[in-house]
Design an enzyme around this catalytic site. Structure first.
Site, PDB file in Angstrom:
ATOM      1  N   LYS A  62       7.256 -10.864  -0.077  1.00 18.57           N
ATOM      2  CA  LYS A  62       6.000 -10.881  -0.841  1.00 18.57           C
ATOM      3  C   LYS A  62       5.903 -12.119  -1.726  1.00 18.57           C
ATOM      4  CE  LYS A  62       4.227  -6.236  -0.844  1.00 18.57           C
ATOM      5  NZ  LYS A  62       3.806  -5.073  -1.594  1.00 18.57           N
ATOM      6  N   LYS A  72       4.556  -6.381  11.018  1.00 23.90           N
ATOM      7  CA  LYS A  72       4.195  -5.030  10.596  1.00 23.90           C
ATOM      8  C   LYS A  72       2.679  -4.930  10.388  1.00 23.90           C
ATOM      9  CE  LYS A  72       4.879  -3.892   6.449  1.00 23.90           C
ATOM     10  NZ  LYS A  72       5.152  -3.537   5.076  1.00 23.90           N
ATOM     11  N   LYS A 130      -1.892  -3.829   5.028  1.00 28.29           N
ATOM     12  CA  LYS A 130      -3.199  -3.848   4.357  1.00 28.29           C
ATOM     13  C   LYS A 130      -3.598  -5.289   4.036  1.00 28.29           C
ATOM     14  CE  LYS A 130      -1.806   0.166   1.631  1.00 28.29           C
ATOM     15  NZ  LYS A 130      -0.902   0.231   0.497  1.00 28.29           N
TER      16      LYS A 130
HETATM   17  P1  TYM Z   1       2.762   1.143   0.667  1.00 28.09           P
HETATM   18  O1  TYM Z   1       1.590   1.412  -0.197  1.00 28.09           O
HETATM   19  O2  TYM Z   1       2.956  -0.265   1.165  1.00 28.09           O
HETATM   20  O3  TYM Z   1       2.717   2.077   1.940  1.00 28.09           O
HETATM   21  C1  TYM Z   1       2.564   3.479   1.813  1.00 28.09           C
HETATM   22  C2  TYM Z   1       3.445   4.190   2.830  1.00 28.09           C
HETATM   23  O4  TYM Z   1       3.098   3.746   4.159  1.00 28.09           O
HETATM   24  C3  TYM Z   1       4.271   3.250   4.826  1.00 28.09           C
HETATM   25  N1  TYM Z   1       3.857   2.125   5.695  1.00 28.09           N
HETATM   26  C4  TYM Z   1       4.032   2.110   7.004  1.00 28.09           C
HETATM   27  N2  TYM Z   1       4.585   3.007   7.853  1.00 28.09           N
HETATM   28  C5  TYM Z   1       4.598   2.682   9.168  1.00 28.09           C
HETATM   29  N3  TYM Z   1       4.107   1.503   9.657  1.00 28.09           N
HETATM   30  C6  TYM Z   1       3.549   0.590   8.835  1.00 28.09           C
HETATM   31  N4  TYM Z   1       3.053  -0.546   9.320  1.00 28.09           N
HETATM   32  C7  TYM Z   1       3.493   0.877   7.444  1.00 28.09           C
HETATM   33  N5  TYM Z   1       3.021   0.200   6.368  1.00 28.09           N
HETATM   34  C8  TYM Z   1       3.264   0.984   5.302  1.00 28.09           C
HETATM   35  C9  TYM Z   1       5.188   2.785   3.717  1.00 28.09           C
HETATM   36  O5  TYM Z   1       6.530   2.719   4.149  1.00 28.09           O
HETATM   37  C10 TYM Z   1       4.951   3.848   2.659  1.00 28.09           C
HETATM   38  O6  TYM Z   1       5.721   4.988   2.939  1.00 28.09           O
HETATM   39  N6  TYM Z   1       6.674   0.903  -2.431  1.00 28.09           N
HETATM   40  C11 TYM Z   1       5.810   1.789  -1.704  1.00 28.09           C
HETATM   41  C12 TYM Z   1       5.081   2.781  -2.580  1.00 28.09           C
HETATM   42  C13 TYM Z   1       5.945   3.578  -3.513  1.00 28.09           C
HETATM   43  C14 TYM Z   1       6.746   4.682  -3.174  1.00 28.09           C
HETATM   44  C15 TYM Z   1       7.314   5.120  -4.396  1.00 28.09           C
HETATM   45  C16 TYM Z   1       7.050   5.304  -1.959  1.00 28.09           C
HETATM   46  C17 TYM Z   1       6.034   3.403  -4.855  1.00 28.09           C
HETATM   47  N7  TYM Z   1       6.859   4.336  -5.405  1.00 28.09           N
HETATM   48  C18 TYM Z   1       8.186   6.207  -4.421  1.00 28.09           C
HETATM   49  C19 TYM Z   1       7.927   6.401  -2.007  1.00 28.09           C
HETATM   50  C20 TYM Z   1       8.481   6.838  -3.224  1.00 28.09           C
HETATM   51  C21 TYM Z   1       4.779   0.980  -0.960  1.00 28.09           C
HETATM   52  O7  TYM Z   1       4.531  -0.151  -1.254  1.00 28.09           O
HETATM   53  O8  TYM Z   1       4.100   1.670  -0.020  1.00 28.09           O
END
Ligand code: TYM
Length: 340
Positions: free
Chosen positions: A116, A200, A203
Protein backbone atom coordinates in the site's frame (compact mmCIF):
# COMPACT_ATOMS: atom_id res chain seq x y z
CA UNK A 1 -25.38 -7.77 29.14
CA UNK A 2 -23.90 -9.38 26.03
CA UNK A 3 -21.94 -12.49 26.90
CA UNK A 4 -18.99 -13.45 24.75
CA UNK A 5 -18.50 -17.18 24.88
CA UNK A 6 -15.93 -19.68 23.82
CA UNK A 7 -16.89 -19.19 20.19
CA UNK A 8 -16.78 -15.53 19.34
CA UNK A 9 -16.18 -14.01 15.92
CA UNK A 10 -15.06 -10.55 15.00
CA UNK A 11 -14.42 -9.44 11.48
CA UNK A 12 -14.43 -6.18 9.60
CA UNK A 13 -14.66 -4.50 6.23
CA UNK A 14 -13.23 -1.10 5.31
CA UNK A 15 -15.68 1.48 3.96
CA UNK A 16 -13.22 2.47 1.27
CA UNK A 17 -15.29 1.94 -1.86
CA UNK A 18 -17.90 -0.32 -3.44
CA UNK A 19 -17.71 -3.85 -2.08
CA UNK A 20 -16.99 -6.48 -4.72
CA UNK A 21 -17.46 -10.21 -5.16
CA UNK A 22 -14.03 -10.81 -3.60
CA UNK A 23 -15.23 -9.21 -0.34
CA UNK A 24 -18.44 -11.21 -0.61
CA UNK A 25 -16.91 -14.63 -1.28
CA UNK A 26 -13.82 -14.14 0.88
CA UNK A 27 -15.61 -12.66 3.87
CA UNK A 28 -19.27 -11.62 3.97
CA UNK A 29 -20.78 -14.90 2.68
CA UNK A 30 -18.95 -16.70 5.48
CA UNK A 31 -20.10 -14.16 8.08
CA UNK A 32 -23.67 -15.07 7.18
CA UNK A 33 -23.00 -18.79 7.59
CA UNK A 34 -21.37 -18.35 10.96
CA UNK A 35 -23.96 -16.27 12.75
CA UNK A 36 -25.85 -19.32 13.99
CA UNK A 37 -22.85 -20.98 15.58
CA UNK A 38 -20.89 -18.06 17.00
CA UNK A 39 -21.46 -14.86 18.88
CA UNK A 40 -20.64 -12.47 16.03
CA UNK A 41 -19.35 -8.90 15.88
CA UNK A 42 -19.21 -7.37 12.40
CA UNK A 43 -17.50 -4.04 12.28
CA UNK A 44 -17.22 -1.34 9.63
CA UNK A 45 -13.62 -0.34 10.12
CA UNK A 46 -13.76 3.36 9.34
CA UNK A 47 -10.61 4.15 11.37
CA UNK A 48 -8.70 1.73 9.17
CA UNK A 49 -10.06 3.42 6.04
CA UNK A 50 -8.58 6.81 6.98
CA UNK A 51 -5.04 5.41 6.97
CA UNK A 52 -5.20 6.51 3.33
CA UNK A 53 -6.86 9.71 2.13
CA UNK A 54 -10.66 9.59 2.05
CA UNK A 55 -13.27 12.06 0.94
CA UNK A 56 -15.21 12.73 4.20
CA UNK A 57 -18.66 12.75 2.58
CA UNK A 58 -17.95 9.57 0.70
CA UNK A 59 -16.54 7.93 3.83
CA UNK A 60 -19.84 8.42 5.70
CA UNK A 61 -21.81 7.16 2.72
CA UNK A 62 -19.55 4.15 2.26
CA UNK A 63 -19.85 3.33 5.97
CA UNK A 64 -23.63 3.15 5.65
CA UNK A 65 -23.27 1.16 2.45
CA UNK A 66 -21.16 -1.50 4.16
CA UNK A 67 -23.87 -1.79 6.83
CA UNK A 68 -26.49 -2.06 4.05
CA UNK A 69 -24.39 -4.72 2.30
CA UNK A 70 -24.03 -6.74 5.49
CA UNK A 71 -27.79 -6.74 6.01
CA UNK A 72 -28.68 -7.26 2.33
CA UNK A 73 -26.30 -10.24 2.21
CA UNK A 74 -28.09 -11.92 5.11
CA UNK A 75 -26.45 -10.75 8.31
CA UNK A 76 -29.24 -10.50 10.83
CA UNK A 77 -28.80 -7.52 13.19
CA UNK A 78 -30.91 -9.34 15.79
CA UNK A 79 -28.33 -12.11 15.95
CA UNK A 80 -25.08 -10.34 15.10
CA UNK A 81 -23.67 -7.08 16.37
CA UNK A 82 -23.17 -4.59 13.52
CA UNK A 83 -21.36 -1.34 14.33
CA UNK A 84 -18.73 1.10 13.15
CA UNK A 85 -15.30 1.09 14.73
CA UNK A 86 -14.98 4.81 15.45
CA UNK A 87 -18.13 4.74 17.62
CA UNK A 88 -16.47 2.42 20.12
CA UNK A 89 -13.54 4.40 21.46
CA UNK A 90 -11.95 1.37 23.13
CA UNK A 91 -10.65 0.27 19.69
CA UNK A 92 -8.41 3.33 19.53
CA UNK A 93 -7.45 3.01 23.21
CA UNK A 94 -6.43 -0.64 22.96
CA UNK A 95 -4.59 -0.05 19.71
CA UNK A 96 -2.42 2.54 21.48
CA UNK A 97 -1.50 -0.02 24.10
CA UNK A 98 -0.66 -2.49 21.32
CA UNK A 99 1.51 0.19 19.66
CA UNK A 100 3.62 -0.17 22.77
CA UNK A 101 3.61 -3.99 22.68
CA UNK A 102 4.28 -4.65 19.00
CA UNK A 103 7.89 -4.51 17.83
CA UNK A 104 8.91 -2.28 14.90
CA UNK A 105 10.49 -5.33 13.27
CA UNK A 106 7.17 -7.19 13.26
CA UNK A 107 5.40 -4.29 11.55
CA UNK A 108 8.21 -3.84 9.04
CA UNK A 109 7.57 -7.31 7.71
CA UNK A 110 3.92 -6.67 6.84
CA UNK A 111 3.50 -7.11 3.09
CA UNK A 112 0.25 -5.12 2.99
CA UNK A 113 2.09 -2.04 4.27
CA UNK A 114 4.77 -2.52 1.63
CA UNK A 115 2.14 -2.92 -1.11
CA UNK A 116 0.00 0.00 0.00
CA UNK A 117 2.85 2.40 0.76
CA UNK A 118 4.51 1.51 -2.55
CA UNK A 119 7.78 3.16 -3.46
CA UNK A 120 7.01 6.41 -1.65
CA UNK A 121 7.17 4.92 1.83
CA UNK A 122 8.33 8.20 3.43
CA UNK A 123 5.04 9.72 2.41
CA UNK A 124 2.78 6.97 3.79
CA UNK A 125 0.78 7.87 6.92
CA UNK A 126 2.09 6.52 10.21
CA UNK A 127 -1.43 5.11 10.64
CA UNK A 128 -0.83 2.83 7.67
CA UNK A 129 2.27 1.45 9.37
CA UNK A 130 0.56 0.71 12.69
CA UNK A 131 -2.66 -0.43 10.97
CA UNK A 132 -2.21 -4.08 12.11
CA UNK A 133 -2.16 -3.00 15.78
CA UNK A 134 -5.61 -1.47 15.38
CA UNK A 135 -6.76 -4.66 13.70
CA UNK A 136 -5.44 -6.71 16.63
CA UNK A 137 -7.33 -4.36 18.96
CA UNK A 138 -10.55 -4.90 16.97
CA UNK A 139 -10.23 -8.64 17.40
CA UNK A 140 -8.91 -8.92 20.96
CA UNK A 141 -11.25 -6.33 22.44
CA UNK A 142 -14.03 -8.89 21.96
CA UNK A 143 -11.75 -11.81 22.87
CA UNK A 144 -12.63 -13.28 19.48
CA UNK A 145 -11.65 -16.91 19.09
CA UNK A 146 -12.20 -17.05 15.32
CA UNK A 147 -11.74 -14.51 12.55
CA UNK A 148 -13.15 -15.16 9.07
CA UNK A 149 -11.08 -13.27 6.48
CA UNK A 150 -9.71 -13.41 2.97
CA UNK A 151 -6.21 -14.69 2.38
CA UNK A 152 -4.71 -11.16 2.20
CA UNK A 153 -5.34 -10.75 5.95
CA UNK A 154 -3.53 -13.93 6.98
CA UNK A 155 -0.31 -12.16 7.93
CA UNK A 156 -2.21 -9.58 10.01
CA UNK A 157 -3.92 -12.45 11.85
CA UNK A 158 -0.56 -14.04 12.60
CA UNK A 159 0.61 -10.71 14.00
CA UNK A 160 -2.56 -10.49 16.12
CA UNK A 161 -1.71 -13.88 17.59
CA UNK A 162 1.84 -12.69 18.36
CA UNK A 163 0.51 -9.53 20.02
CA UNK A 164 -1.94 -11.53 22.17
CA UNK A 165 0.82 -13.89 23.26
CA UNK A 166 3.29 -11.12 24.01
CA UNK A 167 0.74 -9.12 26.00
CA UNK A 168 -0.26 -12.18 28.05
CA UNK A 169 3.41 -12.94 28.70
CA UNK A 170 4.66 -9.38 29.34
CA UNK A 171 1.92 -8.67 31.86
CA UNK A 172 1.87 -12.10 33.39
CA UNK A 173 -1.78 -12.66 32.60
CA UNK A 174 -1.78 -16.02 30.89
CA UNK A 175 -4.94 -16.64 28.83
CA UNK A 176 -6.24 -13.07 29.25
CA UNK A 177 -6.39 -12.71 25.48
CA UNK A 178 -7.33 -15.85 23.54
CA UNK A 179 -5.13 -16.71 20.56
CA UNK A 180 -7.58 -16.25 17.68
CA UNK A 181 -7.85 -18.71 14.79
CA UNK A 182 -8.21 -17.39 11.25
CA UNK A 183 -10.96 -18.95 9.14
CA UNK A 184 -9.83 -18.79 5.52
CA UNK A 185 -11.78 -20.63 2.82
CA UNK A 186 -9.85 -22.75 0.32
CA UNK A 187 -10.91 -21.55 -3.10
CA UNK A 188 -12.57 -18.22 -2.51
CA UNK A 189 -10.18 -16.50 -0.11
CA UNK A 190 -8.28 -14.83 -2.92
CA UNK A 191 -10.47 -13.77 -5.83
CA UNK A 192 -8.39 -12.24 -8.56
CA UNK A 193 -8.94 -9.34 -10.96
CA UNK A 194 -11.03 -10.18 -14.04
CA UNK A 195 -8.33 -8.55 -16.16
CA UNK A 196 -5.27 -10.17 -14.65
CA UNK A 197 -5.31 -13.49 -12.83
CA UNK A 198 -2.18 -12.55 -10.91
CA UNK A 199 -3.62 -9.40 -9.32
CA UNK A 200 -6.05 -9.52 -6.41
CA UNK A 201 -9.53 -8.15 -7.10
CA UNK A 202 -9.51 -4.84 -5.27
CA UNK A 203 -11.73 -1.85 -4.47
CA UNK A 204 -8.88 0.45 -5.42
CA UNK A 205 -8.08 -0.98 -8.87
CA UNK A 206 -8.42 1.90 -11.35
CA UNK A 207 -10.28 -0.30 -13.82
CA UNK A 208 -13.93 -0.92 -13.04
CA UNK A 209 -13.81 -3.92 -15.40
CA UNK A 210 -11.38 -5.67 -13.04
CA UNK A 211 -14.14 -6.33 -10.49
CA UNK A 212 -17.84 -6.97 -10.10
CA UNK A 213 -19.42 -4.84 -7.40
CA UNK A 214 -22.24 -6.00 -5.18
CA UNK A 215 -24.28 -3.09 -6.58
CA UNK A 216 -23.63 -3.84 -10.27
CA UNK A 217 -26.68 -4.13 -12.53
CA UNK A 218 -27.32 -7.12 -14.83
CA UNK A 219 -25.90 -5.40 -17.98
CA UNK A 220 -22.74 -4.48 -16.24
CA UNK A 221 -22.21 -7.99 -14.80
CA UNK A 222 -22.77 -9.59 -18.22
CA UNK A 223 -20.45 -7.10 -19.94
CA UNK A 224 -17.66 -7.55 -17.39
CA UNK A 225 -17.81 -11.35 -17.56
CA UNK A 226 -17.82 -11.21 -21.36
CA UNK A 227 -14.68 -9.07 -21.24
CA UNK A 228 -12.98 -11.13 -18.53
CA UNK A 229 -9.64 -12.56 -19.59
CA UNK A 230 -9.60 -16.31 -20.30
CA UNK A 231 -7.04 -18.28 -22.36
CA UNK A 232 -6.46 -19.29 -25.97
CA UNK A 233 -7.46 -22.88 -25.28
CA UNK A 234 -10.70 -24.69 -24.54
CA UNK A 235 -11.57 -25.59 -20.94
CA UNK A 236 -8.91 -28.09 -19.80
CA UNK A 237 -9.97 -31.37 -18.27
CA UNK A 238 -7.66 -31.61 -15.26
CA UNK A 239 -7.13 -29.51 -12.17
CA UNK A 240 -3.36 -29.47 -12.81
CA UNK A 241 -3.84 -27.80 -16.18
CA UNK A 242 -6.39 -25.38 -14.71
CA UNK A 243 -4.02 -24.31 -11.96
CA UNK A 244 -1.53 -23.17 -14.60
CA UNK A 245 -4.17 -20.85 -16.13
CA UNK A 246 -4.75 -18.31 -13.38
CA UNK A 247 -7.63 -16.47 -15.09
CA UNK A 248 -9.56 -19.68 -15.74
CA UNK A 249 -8.91 -20.94 -12.24
CA UNK A 250 -10.22 -17.65 -10.89
CA UNK A 251 -13.44 -17.77 -12.93
CA UNK A 252 -13.99 -21.34 -11.77
CA UNK A 253 -13.50 -20.28 -8.16
CA UNK A 254 -16.06 -17.50 -8.64
CA UNK A 255 -18.49 -19.88 -10.35
CA UNK A 256 -18.05 -22.46 -7.60
CA UNK A 257 -18.37 -19.87 -4.83
CA UNK A 258 -21.61 -18.47 -6.21
CA UNK A 259 -23.22 -21.73 -7.33
CA UNK A 260 -22.09 -24.02 -4.53
CA UNK A 261 -20.99 -26.55 -7.19
CA UNK A 262 -17.59 -28.14 -6.69
CA UNK A 263 -14.87 -27.12 -9.13
CA UNK A 264 -14.37 -30.74 -10.20
CA UNK A 265 -17.99 -30.94 -11.29
CA UNK A 266 -17.74 -27.68 -13.21
CA UNK A 267 -14.61 -28.88 -14.99
CA UNK A 268 -16.40 -32.06 -16.04
CA UNK A 269 -19.32 -30.04 -17.30
CA UNK A 270 -17.30 -27.60 -19.42
CA UNK A 271 -14.15 -29.53 -20.40
CA UNK A 272 -13.17 -29.32 -24.06
CA UNK A 273 -15.64 -26.48 -24.70
CA UNK A 274 -14.79 -22.88 -25.52
CA UNK A 275 -15.59 -20.27 -22.90
CA UNK A 276 -18.67 -18.60 -24.34
CA UNK A 277 -21.24 -20.96 -22.80
CA UNK A 278 -19.27 -21.07 -19.55
CA UNK A 279 -19.30 -17.28 -19.39
CA UNK A 280 -23.01 -17.10 -20.18
CA UNK A 281 -23.81 -19.53 -17.37
CA UNK A 282 -21.46 -17.79 -14.96
CA UNK A 283 -23.11 -14.41 -15.67
CA UNK A 284 -26.49 -15.97 -15.02
CA UNK A 285 -25.43 -17.38 -11.66
CA UNK A 286 -23.87 -14.06 -10.66
CA UNK A 287 -26.96 -12.09 -11.65
CA UNK A 288 -29.19 -14.52 -9.72
CA UNK A 289 -27.28 -13.97 -6.48
CA UNK A 290 -26.20 -10.33 -6.86
CA UNK A 291 -29.44 -8.81 -8.18
CA UNK A 292 -31.51 -9.30 -5.01
CA UNK A 293 -28.59 -8.20 -2.80
CA UNK A 294 -27.97 -5.16 -4.96
CA UNK A 295 -31.62 -4.05 -4.94
CA UNK A 296 -31.79 -4.55 -1.18
CA UNK A 297 -28.63 -2.42 -0.71
CA UNK A 298 -30.16 0.34 -2.81
CA UNK A 299 -33.44 0.13 -0.90
CA UNK A 300 -31.67 0.23 2.48
CA UNK A 301 -29.58 3.21 1.37
CA UNK A 302 -32.85 5.15 0.96
CA UNK A 303 -33.50 4.64 4.67
CA UNK A 304 -30.41 5.96 6.37
CA UNK A 305 -32.28 6.48 9.64
CA UNK A 306 -32.83 2.73 9.82
CA UNK A 307 -29.17 1.98 9.06
CA UNK A 308 -28.04 4.46 11.73
CA UNK A 309 -30.39 2.89 14.24
CA UNK A 310 -28.94 -0.56 13.55
CA UNK A 311 -25.45 0.88 14.01
CA UNK A 312 -26.43 2.56 17.26
CA UNK A 313 -27.91 -0.63 18.68
CA UNK A 314 -24.77 -2.48 17.60
CA UNK A 315 -22.53 0.17 19.12
CA UNK A 316 -24.30 -0.12 22.46
CA UNK A 317 -23.86 -3.90 22.49
CA UNK A 318 -20.24 -3.71 21.33
CA UNK A 319 -19.49 -1.08 23.96
CA UNK A 320 -20.67 -3.35 26.78
CA UNK A 321 -18.04 -5.93 25.88
CA UNK A 322 -15.32 -3.51 24.80
CA UNK A 323 -15.56 -1.40 27.99
CA UNK A 324 -15.09 -4.46 30.18
CA UNK A 325 -11.99 -5.56 28.25
CA UNK A 326 -10.39 -2.13 28.11
CA UNK A 327 -10.99 -1.56 31.83
CA UNK A 328 -9.33 -4.90 32.59
CA UNK A 329 -6.44 -3.98 30.30
CA UNK A 330 -5.97 -0.62 32.08
CA UNK A 331 -5.79 -2.46 35.40
CA UNK A 332 -3.35 -5.04 34.06
CA UNK A 333 -1.09 -2.35 32.56
CA UNK A 334 -1.32 -0.14 35.66
CA UNK A 335 -3.17 2.79 34.12
CA UNK A 336 -5.60 4.57 36.43
CA UNK A 337 -8.95 5.18 34.79
CA UNK A 338 -10.40 7.99 36.80
CA UNK A 339 -13.93 8.55 35.67
CA UNK A 340 -17.26 9.29 37.21
P1 TYM B 1 -10.90 -5.19 3.42
O1 TYM B 1 -11.86 -4.10 3.67
O2 TYM B 1 -9.79 -4.93 2.43
O3 TYM B 1 -11.66 -6.48 2.91
C1 TYM B 1 -12.76 -7.01 3.64
C2 TYM B 1 -12.70 -8.53 3.63
O4 TYM B 1 -12.70 -9.00 2.26
C3 TYM B 1 -11.56 -9.85 2.04
N1 TYM B 1 -11.10 -9.64 0.65
C4 TYM B 1 -11.04 -10.60 -0.25
N2 TYM B 1 -11.33 -11.92 -0.19
C5 TYM B 1 -11.16 -12.64 -1.33
N3 TYM B 1 -10.70 -12.10 -2.50
C6 TYM B 1 -10.40 -10.79 -2.59
N4 TYM B 1 -9.96 -10.27 -3.73
C7 TYM B 1 -10.56 -9.98 -1.43
N5 TYM B 1 -10.35 -8.66 -1.18
C8 TYM B 1 -10.68 -8.48 0.11
C9 TYM B 1 -10.53 -9.39 3.04
O5 TYM B 1 -9.56 -10.39 3.29
C10 TYM B 1 -11.39 -9.08 4.25
O6 TYM B 1 -11.67 -10.26 4.96
N6 TYM B 1 -7.81 -5.18 7.35
C11 TYM B 1 -9.09 -5.63 6.86
C12 TYM B 1 -10.26 -5.13 7.68
C13 TYM B 1 -10.17 -5.39 9.16
C14 TYM B 1 -10.41 -6.61 9.81
C15 TYM B 1 -10.25 -6.33 11.19
C16 TYM B 1 -10.70 -7.90 9.35
C17 TYM B 1 -9.91 -4.46 10.11
N7 TYM B 1 -9.96 -5.01 11.35
C18 TYM B 1 -10.41 -7.34 12.14
C19 TYM B 1 -10.86 -8.90 10.32
C20 TYM B 1 -10.72 -8.61 11.69
C21 TYM B 1 -9.28 -5.15 5.44
O7 TYM B 1 -8.63 -4.25 4.99
O8 TYM B 1 -10.29 -5.74 4.79
Amino acid sequence: MIETNSRTILSGVQPSGDLHIGNYLGAIKNFVKMQNDFKCFFCVVDLHAITVKQNPELLSRNTLEVVATYIASGINPEKSVIFNQSSVSAHAELSWIFNCVTRMGWLSRMTQFKDKAGKDRENASSGLFIYPNLMAADILLYKATHVPVGNDQKQHLELTRDIAQKFNRDFNCEKFFPIPEPIIEDNTSRIMSLKDGNQKMSKSDLSDNSRISMTDETDSIVKKIKKAKTADVNMPSTMNEILKLSEINNLLNIYSGFSGKEKKILINEYQGKNFSKFKEDLSEILVDVINPISSEIKKLMQDQKFLKRIMLEGTNKANQVAKKTINDVYDIVGLIRNET
